[in-house]
Write an enzyme that holds these catalytic residues in place. Structure first.
Site, PDB file in Angstrom:
ATOM      1  N   ARG A 128     -24.242   0.679 -38.793  1.00 34.96           N
ATOM      2  CA  ARG A 128     -23.050   0.073 -38.179  1.00 34.96           C
ATOM      3  C   ARG A 128     -22.747   0.731 -36.841  1.00 34.96           C
ATOM      4  O   ARG A 128     -22.305   0.063 -35.907  1.00 34.96           O
ATOM      5  CB  ARG A 128     -21.853   0.186 -39.133  1.00 34.96           C
ATOM      6  CG  ARG A 128     -21.969  -0.796 -40.304  1.00 34.96           C
ATOM      7  CD  ARG A 128     -21.021  -0.467 -41.426  1.00 34.96           C
ATOM      8  NE  ARG A 128     -19.632  -0.619 -41.057  1.00 34.96           N
ATOM      9  CZ  ARG A 128     -18.630   0.032 -41.632  1.00 34.96           C
ATOM     10  NH1 ARG A 128     -18.865   0.900 -42.592  1.00 34.96           N
ATOM     11  NH2 ARG A 128     -17.406  -0.172 -41.243  1.00 34.96           N
ATOM     12  N   ARG A 181     -16.829  -8.921 -31.526  1.00 32.37           N
ATOM     13  CA  ARG A 181     -17.745  -7.787 -31.646  1.00 32.37           C
ATOM     14  C   ARG A 181     -18.996  -7.976 -30.779  1.00 32.37           C
ATOM     15  O   ARG A 181     -19.871  -7.108 -30.779  1.00 32.37           O
ATOM     16  CB  ARG A 181     -18.190  -7.662 -33.099  1.00 32.37           C
ATOM     17  CG  ARG A 181     -17.477  -6.563 -33.895  1.00 32.37           C
ATOM     18  CD  ARG A 181     -18.038  -6.623 -35.290  1.00 32.37           C
ATOM     19  NE  ARG A 181     -17.912  -5.455 -36.088  1.00 32.37           N
ATOM     20  CZ  ARG A 181     -16.930  -5.254 -36.967  1.00 32.37           C
ATOM     21  NH1 ARG A 181     -15.949  -6.097 -37.076  1.00 32.37           N
ATOM     22  NH2 ARG A 181     -16.958  -4.187 -37.729  1.00 32.37           N
ATOM     23  N   ARG A 227     -15.850   0.990 -50.005  1.00 35.56           N
ATOM     24  CA  ARG A 227     -16.629  -0.160 -49.555  1.00 35.56           C
ATOM     25  C   ARG A 227     -18.116   0.173 -49.590  1.00 35.56           C
ATOM     26  O   ARG A 227     -18.519   1.264 -49.214  1.00 35.56           O
ATOM     27  CB  ARG A 227     -16.218  -0.524 -48.126  1.00 35.56           C
ATOM     28  CG  ARG A 227     -14.906  -1.267 -48.064  1.00 35.56           C
ATOM     29  CD  ARG A 227     -14.382  -1.400 -46.660  1.00 35.56           C
ATOM     30  NE  ARG A 227     -15.396  -1.784 -45.678  1.00 35.56           N
ATOM     31  CZ  ARG A 227     -15.120  -2.034 -44.396  1.00 35.56           C
ATOM     32  NH1 ARG A 227     -13.872  -1.941 -43.965  1.00 35.56           N
ATOM     33  NH2 ARG A 227     -16.070  -2.371 -43.564  1.00 35.56           N
ATOM     34  N   ARG A 257     -12.705   6.973 -46.742  1.00 36.34           N
ATOM     35  CA  ARG A 257     -11.924   5.744 -46.825  1.00 36.34           C
ATOM     36  C   ARG A 257     -11.989   5.086 -48.205  1.00 36.34           C
ATOM     37  O   ARG A 257     -13.052   4.994 -48.810  1.00 36.34           O
ATOM     38  CB  ARG A 257     -12.445   4.739 -45.779  1.00 36.34           C
ATOM     39  CG  ARG A 257     -11.849   3.346 -45.942  1.00 36.34           C
ATOM     40  CD  ARG A 257     -11.867   2.564 -44.697  1.00 36.34           C
ATOM     41  NE  ARG A 257     -13.191   2.059 -44.364  1.00 36.34           N
ATOM     42  CZ  ARG A 257     -13.437   1.375 -43.249  1.00 36.34           C
ATOM     43  NH1 ARG A 257     -12.480   1.155 -42.371  1.00 36.34           N
ATOM     44  NH2 ARG A 257     -14.654   0.949 -43.008  1.00 36.34           N
ATOM     45  N   LYS A 305      -8.805   1.355 -36.604  1.00 37.63           N
ATOM     46  CA  LYS A 305      -8.301   0.014 -36.265  1.00 37.63           C
ATOM     47  C   LYS A 305      -7.501  -0.615 -37.404  1.00 37.63           C
ATOM     48  O   LYS A 305      -6.378  -1.073 -37.199  1.00 37.63           O
ATOM     49  CB  LYS A 305      -9.469  -0.939 -35.923  1.00 37.63           C
ATOM     50  CG  LYS A 305     -10.320  -0.530 -34.748  1.00 37.63           C
ATOM     51  CD  LYS A 305     -11.290  -1.630 -34.353  1.00 37.63           C
ATOM     52  CE  LYS A 305     -12.333  -1.952 -35.410  1.00 37.63           C
ATOM     53  NZ  LYS A 305     -13.284  -0.862 -35.726  1.00 37.63           N
TER      54      LYS A 305
HETATM   55  P1  AMP Z   1     -15.106  -4.422 -40.674  1.00 35.04           P
HETATM   56  O1  AMP Z   1     -14.208  -4.508 -41.844  1.00 35.04           O
HETATM   57  O2  AMP Z   1     -14.451  -4.892 -39.400  1.00 35.04           O
HETATM   58  O3  AMP Z   1     -15.768  -3.086 -40.521  1.00 35.04           O
HETATM   59  O4  AMP Z   1     -16.295  -5.480 -40.944  1.00 35.04           O
HETATM   60  C1  AMP Z   1     -17.170  -5.337 -42.039  1.00 35.04           C
HETATM   61  C2  AMP Z   1     -18.439  -6.151 -41.813  1.00 35.04           C
HETATM   62  O5  AMP Z   1     -18.113  -7.540 -41.685  1.00 35.04           O
HETATM   63  C3  AMP Z   1     -19.192  -5.819 -40.544  1.00 35.04           C
HETATM   64  O6  AMP Z   1     -20.064  -4.714 -40.700  1.00 35.04           O
HETATM   65  C4  AMP Z   1     -19.953  -7.125 -40.307  1.00 35.04           C
HETATM   66  O7  AMP Z   1     -21.049  -7.260 -41.189  1.00 35.04           O
HETATM   67  C5  AMP Z   1     -18.922  -8.165 -40.705  1.00 35.04           C
HETATM   68  N1  AMP Z   1     -18.063  -8.543 -39.559  1.00 35.04           N
HETATM   69  C6  AMP Z   1     -16.713  -8.356 -39.432  1.00 35.04           C
HETATM   70  N2  AMP Z   1     -16.264  -8.820 -38.258  1.00 35.04           N
HETATM   71  C7  AMP Z   1     -17.356  -9.319 -37.602  1.00 35.04           C
HETATM   72  C8  AMP Z   1     -17.560  -9.905 -36.321  1.00 35.04           C
HETATM   73  N3  AMP Z   1     -16.552 -10.085 -35.458  1.00 35.04           N
HETATM   74  N4  AMP Z   1     -18.815 -10.285 -36.001  1.00 35.04           N
HETATM   75  C9  AMP Z   1     -19.838 -10.131 -36.852  1.00 35.04           C
HETATM   76  N5  AMP Z   1     -19.725  -9.556 -38.052  1.00 35.04           N
HETATM   77  C10 AMP Z   1     -18.503  -9.145 -38.446  1.00 35.04           C
END
Ligand code: AMP
Length: 215
Positions: free
Chosen positions: A174, A91, A163, A130, A15
């Site tokens: 996750r 999400r 990360r 990554r 994404k």
């Molecule tokens: P990502 O970079 O999209 O993988 O997001 C990293 C982390 O941020 C996720 O594992 C969640 O802890 C938090 N996060 C990001 N977007 C959301 C969302 N829409 N709802 C809840 N937590 C989020």
């Protein structure tokens, strides 16, 4: 032209990388809640500190917090005129419903929901390789998308890092959170008729041109 998009898919489906390329070319505004939260955390803001414990465990940050972030973005004129690509939001079904309410307020719609389907092997490979830029947040991969110079961002020369939540145990959580809370969104958007599915196991260049054909 279609302009307001959502990217849905498991972590590691591509994404972020696809969003980066599409926004470079199409001029959309990129709204990545994960990226905004990581910046908030780096700047030690209230939201960042609140989100940290959830992010470290691979749990979802509460709906009100992330929805608040997105609503603030939607309130910017530039975001609504240029169009936007939501990456990593919504999400949960609740977030999707809150988003619909917000969109209604501004009289705008989501034209397409891009769903990237990817299997476990692809996901693990993409996430373990990554590396993200500390400065601009761009993604690289030490196996499949190497930076020109090891450890350095091609775009802004920032430092690349792994990360914390890309470590194996967090990744497992996750993925579980994705299948429990986020996967139901696929049916939600399918019913609305806005879902387009892509095979996220393919090479990202292939997926990229397929998506461009649809937009
Ligand atoms: P990502 O970079 O999209 O993988 O997001 C990293 C982390 O941020 C996720 O594992 C969640 O802890 C938090 N996060 C990001 N977007 C959301 C969302 N829409 N709802 C809840 N937590 C989020």
């Amino acid at each position: 032209m279609m302009k307001n998009l959502i990217l849905v898919g498991p972590p590691g489906a591509g994404k972020g990388t696809l969003a980066e390329r599409l926004i470079d070319e199409k001029g959309f505004m990129h709204i990545s809640t994960g990226q905004i939260l990581r910046e908030a955390l780096a700047n030690k803001t209230q939201i960042g500190l609140e989100a940290k414990a959830y992010m470290d465990k691979g749990e979802l940050v509460p709906d009100e917090v992330v929805t608040g972030i997105v609503m603030e973005k939607l309130s910017e004129d530039e975001v609504r005129t240029k169009g936007f690509m939501l990456d990593g939001f919504p999400r949960t079904l609740n977030q999707a419903e809150l988003l619909d309410e917000g969109l209604k307020k501004y009289g705008i719609e989501i034209e397409v929901v891009i769903y990237l389907e990817a299997d476990q092997d692809t996901i693990i490979k993409r996430l373990s390789g990554r590396r993200a830029c500390r400065e601009c947040g761009r993604n690289f991969n030490i196996y499949t998308m190497k930076p020109q110079k090891e450890g350095v961002c091609d775009h802004c020369h920032g430092e690349l890092f792994q990360r914390d939540d890309d470590k194996e145990e967090t990744v497992r959580n996750r993925l579980k959170v994705y299948s429990d809370s986020t996967a139901p969104l696929v049916d939600f958007y399918k019913e609305k008729g806005s879902l387009k599915t892509f095979n996220g196991n393919n090479d990202l260049n292939v997926i990229y041109s397929e998506i461009k054909n649809v937009l």
